[in-house]
Motif scaffolding. Structure first.
Motif, PDB file in Angstrom:
ATOM      1  N   ARG A  71       8.427  55.657  17.579  1.00  0.00           N
ATOM      2  CA  ARG A  71       9.155  53.955  16.962  1.00  0.00           C
ATOM      3  C   ARG A  71       9.592  54.736  15.557  1.00  0.00           C
ATOM      4  N   LYS A  72       8.281  54.966  14.600  1.00  0.00           N
ATOM      5  CA  LYS A  72       8.980  55.556  13.339  1.00  0.00           C
ATOM      6  C   LYS A  72       9.756  57.181  13.701  1.00  0.00           C
ATOM      7  N   THR A  73      10.049  57.468  14.612  1.00  0.00           N
ATOM      8  CA  THR A  73      11.077  59.041  14.263  1.00  0.00           C
ATOM      9  C   THR A  73      12.580  57.900  14.666  1.00  0.00           C
ATOM     10  N   VAL A  74      12.772  57.059  15.633  1.00  0.00           N
ATOM     11  CA  VAL A  74      13.751  56.622  16.052  1.00  0.00           C
ATOM     12  C   VAL A  74      14.237  55.336  16.108  1.00  0.00           C
ATOM     13  N   LEU A  75      13.310  54.898  15.519  1.00  0.00           N
ATOM     14  CA  LEU A  75      12.972  53.899  14.873  1.00  0.00           C
ATOM     15  C   LEU A  75      13.607  52.467  15.240  1.00  0.00           C
ATOM     16  N   LYS A  76      14.809  52.324  16.351  1.00  0.00           N
ATOM     17  CA  LYS A  76      15.109  51.292  17.310  1.00  0.00           C
ATOM     18  C   LYS A  76      13.845  50.815  18.473  1.00  0.00           C
ATOM     19  N   HIS A  77      13.234  50.064  18.415  1.00  0.00           N
ATOM     20  CA  HIS A  77      12.184  49.896  19.930  1.00  0.00           C
ATOM     21  C   HIS A  77      12.756  50.480  21.127  1.00  0.00           C
ATOM     22  N   ASP A  78      13.936  49.677  21.391  1.00  0.00           N
ATOM     23  CA  ASP A  78      15.506  49.823  23.279  1.00  0.00           C
ATOM     24  C   ASP A  78      14.439  51.324  23.317  1.00  0.00           C
TER      25      ASP A  78
ATOM     26  N   TYR B 261      24.026  60.740  13.010  1.00  0.00           N
ATOM     27  CA  TYR B 261      23.359  60.066  13.879  1.00  0.00           C
ATOM     28  C   TYR B 261      22.142  59.539  13.561  1.00  0.00           C
ATOM     29  N   SER B 262      21.277  60.251  12.846  1.00  0.00           N
ATOM     30  CA  SER B 262      19.815  60.127  11.841  1.00  0.00           C
ATOM     31  C   SER B 262      20.127  58.888  10.420  1.00  0.00           C
ATOM     32  N   GLU B 263      21.061  59.823   9.818  1.00  0.00           N
ATOM     33  CA  GLU B 263      21.064  58.756   9.116  1.00  0.00           C
ATOM     34  C   GLU B 263      21.706  57.021   9.048  1.00  0.00           C
ATOM     35  N   LYS B 264      22.866  57.170   9.502  1.00  0.00           N
ATOM     36  CA  LYS B 264      23.245  55.938  10.572  1.00  0.00           C
ATOM     37  C   LYS B 264      22.266  55.080  11.189  1.00  0.00           C
ATOM     38  N   ASN B 265      21.713  55.688  12.036  1.00  0.00           N
ATOM     39  CA  ASN B 265      20.534  54.882  12.457  1.00  0.00           C
ATOM     40  C   ASN B 265      19.191  54.549  11.471  1.00  0.00           C
ATOM     41  N   ALA B 266      19.250  55.057  10.424  1.00  0.00           N
ATOM     42  CA  ALA B 266      17.941  54.472   9.458  1.00  0.00           C
ATOM     43  C   ALA B 266      18.973  53.384   9.001  1.00  0.00           C
ATOM     44  N   GLU B 267      19.883  53.618   8.603  1.00  0.00           N
ATOM     45  CA  GLU B 267      20.471  52.558   7.458  1.00  0.00           C
ATOM     46  C   GLU B 267      20.367  51.160   8.477  1.00  0.00           C
ATOM     47  N   ASN B 268      20.650  51.596   9.339  1.00  0.00           N
ATOM     48  CA  ASN B 268      21.090  50.501  10.121  1.00  0.00           C
ATOM     49  C   ASN B 268      19.367  49.453  10.165  1.00  0.00           C
ATOM     50  N   LEU B 269      18.210  49.991   9.228  1.00  0.00           N
ATOM     51  CA  LEU B 269      16.610  49.700   9.653  1.00  0.00           C
ATOM     52  C   LEU B 269      17.060  48.270   9.472  1.00  0.00           C
ATOM     53  N   ALA B 270      16.247  48.131   8.531  1.00  0.00           N
ATOM     54  CA  ALA B 270      17.175  46.696   8.038  1.00  0.00           C
ATOM     55  C   ALA B 270      17.673  45.772   8.438  1.00  0.00           C
ATOM     56  N   GLN B 271      18.192  45.626   9.535  1.00  0.00           N
ATOM     57  CA  GLN B 271      18.910  44.520  10.380  1.00  0.00           C
ATOM     58  C   GLN B 271      17.719  44.479  10.974  1.00  0.00           C
TER      59      GLN B 271
ATOM     60  N   SER C  84      16.039  44.016  14.034  1.00  0.00           N
ATOM     61  CA  SER C  84      14.416  41.903  13.730  1.00  0.00           C
ATOM     62  C   SER C  84      13.055  42.603  13.795  1.00  0.00           C
ATOM     63  N   TYR C  85      13.419  43.403  14.466  1.00  0.00           N
ATOM     64  CA  TYR C  85      11.713  44.300  15.058  1.00  0.00           C
ATOM     65  C   TYR C  85      11.237  45.093  13.755  1.00  0.00           C
ATOM     66  N   PHE C  86      11.345  45.155  13.061  1.00  0.00           N
ATOM     67  CA  PHE C  86      11.419  46.280  11.865  1.00  0.00           C
ATOM     68  C   PHE C  86      10.891  44.767  10.530  1.00  0.00           C
TER      69      PHE C  86
ATOM     70  N   PHE D 235       6.768  47.936  11.950  1.00  0.00           N
ATOM     71  CA  PHE D 235       7.308  47.704  13.658  1.00  0.00           C
ATOM     72  C   PHE D 235       6.513  46.650  14.271  1.00  0.00           C
ATOM     73  N   SER D 236       7.530  46.129  14.909  1.00  0.00           N
ATOM     74  CA  SER D 236       7.214  45.065  15.690  1.00  0.00           C
ATOM     75  C   SER D 236       7.528  45.393  17.120  1.00  0.00           C
ATOM     76  N   VAL D 237       6.842  44.381  17.759  1.00  0.00           N
ATOM     77  CA  VAL D 237       6.947  45.089  19.569  1.00  0.00           C
ATOM     78  C   VAL D 237       7.230  43.821  19.781  1.00  0.00           C
ATOM     79  N   PRO D 238       7.594  43.176  21.806  1.00  0.00           N
ATOM     80  CA  PRO D 238       8.563  42.465  21.862  1.00  0.00           C
ATOM     81  C   PRO D 238       6.732  42.390  22.093  1.00  0.00           C
ATOM     82  N   GLU D 239       6.931  40.905  22.533  1.00  0.00           N
ATOM     83  CA  GLU D 239       5.270  40.105  23.535  1.00  0.00           C
ATOM     84  C   GLU D 239       5.139  40.724  24.195  1.00  0.00           C
ATOM     85  N   ASN D 240       3.400  41.344  24.193  1.00  0.00           N
ATOM     86  CA  ASN D 240       3.111  41.775  26.561  1.00  0.00           C
ATOM     87  C   ASN D 240       3.321  43.537  25.715  1.00  0.00           C
TER      88      ASN D 240
END
Lengths: 180, 185
Positions: free
Chosen positions: A34-41, A97-107, A109-111, B32-37
């Motif tokens: 997660r700390k590398t790819v930054l996005k949860h999905d 891609y990495s730079e753009k990805n990181a720039e959007n980090l603040a937006q 909701s899971y950050f 970083f947070s994750v979805p619940e459960n």
């Protein structure tokens, strides 16, 4: 539980063994990715692939390295493969891609980090691939150089140089980003 | 000697503790947070999918057995086409094919990238040379850096200086976005 015991348990009682394996490594590996790819999905997709590969190959693991080293290696390979595919799909270079990805980090909701954290992740994302890998493992995961060398399949000397360069670049970049 | 003297001499800067907390915060992924459960759900899904692995494997093996059988029959027909009888050499070759398929079949189940870490499967020279080529620029330009960084390993002074950047920089946020949450540590 020692690696040896866990691997024996997986061989004898897979369900119980895999459960313990997940309990031990699920979170550390997820947050490493997660700390590398930054996005949860994206981290979620990568971890699915990582675990499938781990489950399918763990019987072939010959126990000549630490189990965690092997797991981090799979995770590292998988996440950079996926990141490169994502960059390719979006018709960007890996760096763009990495730079753009990181720039959007603040937006995202899971950050939940603050502004300085955000800037640090952005600085790391701007590093060349190898320096980024070394920095992530040394700084965030606090791995020893010898273990990082095994994970990244390179020499300790090269790693130290990469880490030195990475730290230097971050030191240069952070104040600039803060002043923006 | 008064213990107090030692305390004053070896007093760690406040920033040290602050930095350690920050580092722990980052290491634990608390930015970083994750979805619940999420973790529990993922674990259950993975454990469920593991239970299906043996079935899949047997299906894959069955596929290879069928393919091998077809190959044997075709081979035997082809070999016996002229003689109108089963050729023992063809039969032997066919059995070898079958044995090979059985031995090799697990390889086709997994398309795993480079994940071996065993000493017995160290990267070959070609791979090392590619790696070396990749590193040439860094290595050649950084012989001094290597020397310097060997000291780094023990002292990690540079690392600390990164923290110092944060420490010296006035916090722009107040309570809500402070670096770490005491409770979460």
């Amino acid at each position: 539980m020692k690696d040896e015991e866990l691997l024996n348990l997986i061989a004898e009682s897979p369900n119980q063994g895999y459960r313990i394996l997940l309990e031990l490594y699920q979170k550390p590996l997820y947050f490493y990715v997660r700390k590398t790819v930054l996005k949860h999905d994206l981290a979620d997709d990568i971890m699915q692939n990582v675990w499938v590969k781990v489950f399918k190959n763990i019987q072939k693991f010959k126990r000549k390295s630490k189990l965690s080293t092997w797991l981090y290696r799979i995770a590292t390979n998988e996440m950079y493969t996926v990141l490169k595919k994502e960059a390719h799909n979006q018709k960007m270079s890996f760096e763009e891609y990495s730079e753009k990805n990181a720039e959007n980090l603040a937006q995202d909701s899971y950050f939940t980090g603050d502004e300085i954290s955000n800037l640090l992740y952005q600085s790391v994302a701007m590093l060349p691939e190898k320096q980024r890998k070394v920095f992530q493992l040394k700084y965030f995961e606090e791995k020893k150089y010898e273990e990082i060398a095994e994970i990244l399949d390179t020499s300790v000397g090269a790693l130290k140089a990469s880490y030195h360069h990475a730290v230097k670049k971050i030191k240069e970049n952070l104040p600039k980003q803060m002043s923006i | 000697m008064k213990p107090q003297k030692y305390n004053s001499e070896f007093q760690t800067p406040d920033s040290y503790f602050e930095n350690q907390k920050r580092k722990l915060h980052i290491r634990e992924g608390l930015d970083f947070s994750v979805p619940e459960n999420y973790f529990e759900d993922q674990k259950n899904n993975l454990l469920k999918s593991i239970s299906q692995f043996p079935k899949r494997k047997s299906l894959i093996n069955m596929g290879w057995v069928i393919a091998a059988s077809v190959a044997i029959v075709v081979s035997m027909i082809w070999k016996t086409n002229n003689t109108k009888r089963i050729n023992p050499i063809a039969l032997h070759q066919a059995s070898e094919i079958l044995a090979e398929v059985y031995i090799e079949s697990p390889k086709f189940e997994i398309s795993t990238p480079d994940i071996s870490l065993d000493n017995s499967t160290k990267p070959n020279e070609q791979k090392e040379s590619i790696e070396k080529k990749e590193n040439i620029s860094e290595k050649s330009s950084s012989e001094e850096a290597i020397k310097e960084s060997s000291e780094l390993e023990e002292k990690e002074e540079v690392l600390e200086s990164i923290y110092d950047i944060y420490v010296d920089e006035p916090m722009q946020n107040s309570e809500n976005q402070f670096w770490y949450d005491e409770n979460s540590l």
